[in-house]
Write an enzyme that holds these catalytic residues in place. Structure first.
Site, mmCIF file in Angstrom:
data_model
loop_
_atom_site.group_PDB
_atom_site.id
_atom_site.type_symbol
_atom_site.label_atom_id
_atom_site.label_comp_id
_atom_site.label_asym_id
_atom_site.label_seq_id
_atom_site.Cartn_x
_atom_site.Cartn_y
_atom_site.Cartn_z
ATOM 1 N N LYS A 198 0.777 -1.084 0.083
ATOM 2 C CA LYS A 198 -0.131 -0.219 -0.143
ATOM 3 C C LYS A 198 1.307 0.499 -0.214
ATOM 4 O O LYS A 198 1.478 1.344 1.521
ATOM 5 C CB LYS A 198 -0.499 0.053 1.473
ATOM 6 C CG LYS A 198 -2.497 0.453 1.164
ATOM 7 C CD LYS A 198 -2.238 1.962 0.285
ATOM 8 C CE LYS A 198 -1.713 3.306 2.157
ATOM 9 N NZ LYS A 198 -1.469 4.786 1.625
ATOM 10 N N GLU A 273 9.491 1.754 10.712
ATOM 11 C CA GLU A 273 10.372 2.524 10.421
ATOM 12 C C GLU A 273 10.003 4.280 10.430
ATOM 13 O O GLU A 273 9.428 4.668 9.850
ATOM 14 C CB GLU A 273 11.200 2.448 9.079
ATOM 15 C CG GLU A 273 12.079 1.340 9.238
ATOM 16 C CD GLU A 273 13.413 1.347 8.306
ATOM 17 O OE1 GLU A 273 13.791 0.160 7.907
ATOM 18 O OE2 GLU A 273 13.269 1.377 7.260
ATOM 19 N N CYS A 307 14.214 11.172 6.459
ATOM 20 C CA CYS A 307 14.161 10.500 8.053
ATOM 21 C C CYS A 307 14.689 10.407 8.682
ATOM 22 O O CYS A 307 15.086 10.829 10.150
ATOM 23 C CB CYS A 307 12.896 9.255 7.806
ATOM 24 S SG CYS A 307 14.848 7.902 7.329
ATOM 25 N N GLU A 406 9.790 17.055 14.787
ATOM 26 C CA GLU A 406 10.035 16.518 13.393
ATOM 27 C C GLU A 406 9.063 17.588 12.384
ATOM 28 O O GLU A 406 8.578 16.773 11.992
ATOM 29 C CB GLU A 406 9.794 15.010 13.418
ATOM 30 C CG GLU A 406 10.102 14.748 11.489
ATOM 31 C CD GLU A 406 10.181 12.645 11.417
ATOM 32 O OE1 GLU A 406 8.940 12.781 11.670
ATOM 33 O OE2 GLU A 406 10.711 12.467 10.735
HETATM 34 P P1 NAD Z 1 2.677 8.112 7.336
HETATM 35 O O1 NAD Z 1 2.085 7.947 8.903
HETATM 36 O O2 NAD Z 1 1.552 9.905 7.115
HETATM 37 O O3 NAD Z 1 2.351 7.643 5.988
HETATM 38 C C1 NAD Z 1 2.613 6.436 5.695
HETATM 39 C C2 NAD Z 1 1.800 5.332 5.312
HETATM 40 O O4 NAD Z 1 0.929 4.632 6.127
HETATM 41 C C3 NAD Z 1 0.785 6.640 3.702
HETATM 42 O O5 NAD Z 1 1.273 5.258 2.960
HETATM 43 C C4 NAD Z 1 -0.176 6.137 4.414
HETATM 44 O O6 NAD Z 1 -1.481 5.950 3.402
HETATM 45 C C5 NAD Z 1 -0.424 5.398 4.912
HETATM 46 N N1 NAD Z 1 -1.788 4.757 6.412
HETATM 47 C C6 NAD Z 1 -2.038 5.871 7.034
HETATM 48 N N2 NAD Z 1 -2.379 5.976 8.406
HETATM 49 C C7 NAD Z 1 -2.922 4.612 8.078
HETATM 50 C C8 NAD Z 1 -3.543 4.243 9.038
HETATM 51 N N3 NAD Z 1 -4.284 4.219 10.130
HETATM 52 N N4 NAD Z 1 -2.998 2.536 8.767
HETATM 53 C C9 NAD Z 1 -1.962 2.395 7.991
HETATM 54 N N5 NAD Z 1 -2.207 2.381 6.970
HETATM 55 C C10 NAD Z 1 -2.243 3.866 7.295
HETATM 56 O O7 NAD Z 1 3.539 9.266 7.217
HETATM 57 P P2 NAD Z 1 4.489 10.165 5.399
HETATM 58 O O8 NAD Z 1 3.290 11.257 6.231
HETATM 59 O O9 NAD Z 1 3.737 9.389 4.405
HETATM 60 O O10 NAD Z 1 5.867 10.039 5.651
HETATM 61 C C11 NAD Z 1 6.555 10.716 6.999
HETATM 62 C C12 NAD Z 1 7.142 10.210 8.096
HETATM 63 O O11 NAD Z 1 8.114 8.941 7.489
HETATM 64 C C13 NAD Z 1 7.971 11.232 8.333
HETATM 65 O O12 NAD Z 1 7.767 10.855 10.269
HETATM 66 C C14 NAD Z 1 10.183 10.383 8.454
HETATM 67 O O13 NAD Z 1 10.886 10.049 9.207
HETATM 68 C C15 NAD Z 1 9.057 8.794 7.799
HETATM 69 N N6 NAD Z 1 10.443 7.419 7.589
HETATM 70 C C16 NAD Z 1 11.170 7.321 8.647
HETATM 71 C C17 NAD Z 1 11.655 6.445 7.530
HETATM 72 C C18 NAD Z 1 12.479 5.360 8.385
HETATM 73 O O14 NAD Z 1 13.501 4.587 7.866
HETATM 74 N N7 NAD Z 1 12.457 5.493 9.919
HETATM 75 C C19 NAD Z 1 12.124 6.627 6.456
HETATM 76 C C20 NAD Z 1 11.335 7.203 5.291
HETATM 77 C C21 NAD Z 1 10.649 7.840 6.168
#
Ligand code: NAD
Length: 512
Positions: A198, A273, A307, A406
């Site tokens: 997804k 992550e 991240c 963040e």
């Molecule tokens: P997000 O959590 O908003 O979304 C990530 C994914 O989760 C999307 O596909 C979204 O549709 C899905 N999602 C949202 N709500 C959900 C739910 N209730 N159930 C299941 N899936 C759901 O994150 P974002 O804004 O897309 O990405 C940015 C974040 O990702 C930042 O906090 C960043 O630090 C983190 N990130 C972490 C790493 C790491 O390796 N630690 C790497 C890249 C990004």
């Protein structure tokens, strides 16, 4: 190059490459890939994905719901036994073919990723190649996936082996989405799991391409399924589906917590992550020129939507003024521009809502009493999209929100420190613990600080440099579990213990 030869116009070449791809994308739209078929949403609903450059609609995308997830999970379930039992050497060959297919389309993937996410070409040019490397690395590990331990005892021959856990869900964010997705999907497939992916709703374009390339490479239908849609709808349904045995998630910390709760009734194994507020600590005895290069690179590359970005600079007071002066000049000189222009260092942010979030921290900084030394405003860039000025905030204290939250944009907060103890205390004073970067000429101190930092990954006198066998992941609110090398297999596989008696041990005799 001969002086008379004009330099190739990479910007124009990128636009020329993108034009027919975008036309095709608009005409075809983006469907789910379920059981090897491209299909529309079962509800018939779509949502649009727009470019952060100019808000133009790139494609209408199938809006997945629980029904679509159910179809995809069942397709993954059907494909699982044959994929699990395929000889490792054959699986290895197929995954190398996926890497070949990605490499063959690397330039297309690069321009599409720039246009869908706003990331600058200079970074995206290599993203597809790195994605192909992920597939090659884990393809080569296919033959080790089932390896275990031999731990004999006096009476038994004990061996352990690993078996793939089953169909898994992979949920990914919008920052560098192609590379990140392959970082999860490649080890899952190498382990023998089938996948329902997804992707993030703000960046579906290259996820669709990946699903098609995997099919073209000859990976059997149903092994990789992709369902597009919103997190609270398609994502949630995936985390709740009983056929899905584990969820590999990359995204925000709050979403990770929601997924843990959603997956609890079906006892999902989770790998998270999550977010970061990573410190780069610069001591006065460091090679300050190299440190400066790394500080600028690790927060302003990839639009700061990274991240592992070092979003907090902890600078030793004795060198702070001089260092900040040079840093200020560098931040002012950063080139904000069109993502397809190879000169661009900072492109537009992914979405209007994200731009608003980043910009809201300018006032937060001022209200808390910090100084917005550079930037602090949206930027009027080509196309009129979601551009922001690269921003530097100085005079911050560790307890301010700009030092705790963040921001996930080209936004650096500078905090001065006195000595080693002070630096460690400030570095650890956040809820996150993903990475830490330390710059010092004193190797004893480098190791002491590395030991004391609460973070999953530490680089000493270096920016973040990826090495695939190493453990990747965070502590505290930054994540659960590790990726990379054999660590990935620990997540996607079950360890099974087999004990064979030598026929010599005494068995208790009951009921005589
Ligand atoms: P997000 O959590 O908003 O979304 C990530 C994914 O989760 C999307 O596909 C979204 O549709 C899905 N999602 C949202 N709500 C959900 C739910 N209730 N159930 C299941 N899936 C759901 O994150 P974002 O804004 O897309 O990405 C940015 C974040 O990702 C930042 O906090 C960043 O630090 C983190 N990130 C972490 C790493 C790491 O390796 N630690 C790497 C890249 C990004």
């Amino acid at each position: 190059m001969d002086k008379a030869t004009p330099k190739p116009d990479v910007f124009q070449a990128n636009r020329d490459r993108a034009a027919p791809l975008l036309k095709q994308l608009k005409a075809d739209g983006i469907g789910h890939m379920i059981g090897g078929e491209t299909v529309p949403a079962s509800s018939g609903e779509t949502f649009d994905t727009a470019s952060p450059i100019d808000n133009s609609v790139l494609a209408y995308v199938a809006r997945g719901n629980a029904n679509d997830i159910d179809h995809a999970a069942k397709a993954a379930q059907r494909a699982f036994p044959a994929w699990r039992d395929m000889p490792a050497a054959k699986r290895k060959k197929l995954l190398h073919r996926v890497a070949d297919a990605i490499e063959a389309r690397a330039d297309d993937i690069a321009v599409l990723e720039c246009i869908d996410t706003g990331q600058a070409y200079r970074f995206m040019a290599k993203a597809a190649i790195r994605a192909a490397e992920n597939f090659r690395f884990f393809a080569d590990k296919c033959t080790e996936a089932r390896d275990g331990l031999n731990t004999p005892s006096d009476e038994h021959w004990n061996v352990s082996t690993r078996v793939p856990i089953g169909p898994v869900g992979v949920i990914t964010p919008w920052n560098t989405p192609f590379m990140l997705s392959t970082w999860k999907i490649a080890p899952a497939l190498a382990a023998g799991c089938t996948v329902v992916h997804k992707p993030a709703e703000w960046s579906p374009v290259t996820a669709d391409l990946l699903a098609k390339l995997v099919k073209e490479a000859g990976v059997p239908d149903g092994v990789l399924n992709t369902v597009h849609g919103f997190g609270e709808e398609a994502g949630k349904a995936l985390t709740e589906h009983p056929a899905i045995k584990a969820i590999a998630f990359v995204g925000e910390t709050a979403t990770g917590a929601a997924i843990m709760a959603q997956g609890a009734p079906t006892l999902k194994r989770v790998h998270f992550e999550l977010g970061g507020k990573n410190p780069v600590i610069v001591f006065d005895d460091a090679d300050l020129d190299r440190a400066l290069d790394a500080v600028v690179f690790m927060i302003y590359s990839l639009n700061g939507e990274r991240c592992t970005s070092s979003s907090r600079l902890l600078i030793q007071s004795s060198v702070a003024d001089k260092f900040i002066e040079k840093l200020t000049a560098r931040v002012k000189a950063l080139k904000v521009g069109h993502p397809l222009d190879p000169a661009t260092e900072v492109g537009p942010l992914i979405h209007e809502r994200h731009l608003d979030k980043v910009c809201s921290y300018f006032d937060v900084a001022r209200k808390d009493g910090a100084t917005v030394a550079v930037g602090g405003k949206p930027y009027d860039g080509p196309g009129g999209g979601h551009y922001v000025q690269p921003t530097l905030v100085t005079g911050a204290r560790a307890d301010m929100r700009v030092a705790q939250d963040e921001v996930f944009g080209p936004f650096l907060t500078v905090i001065p420190f006195k000595d080693e103890t002070d630096a460690i205390e400030i570095a650890n004073s956040v809820r996150y613990g993903l990475t830490g970067y330390v710059w010092t000429g004193d190797m004893g101190r480098a190791l002491r600080v590395a030991d004391a930092l609460e973070a999953g990954m530490i680089w000493l006198n270096s920016e973040n440099v990826r090495h695939l066998p190493t453990p990747f992941g965070g502590m505290k609110a930054s994540g659960i579990g590790r990726d990379g090398g054999d660590y990935s297999f620990e997540f996607y596989m079950e360890t099974k213990h087999v004990s064979l008696a030598r026929g010599t041990h005494k068995i208790q005799r009951l009921g005589l």
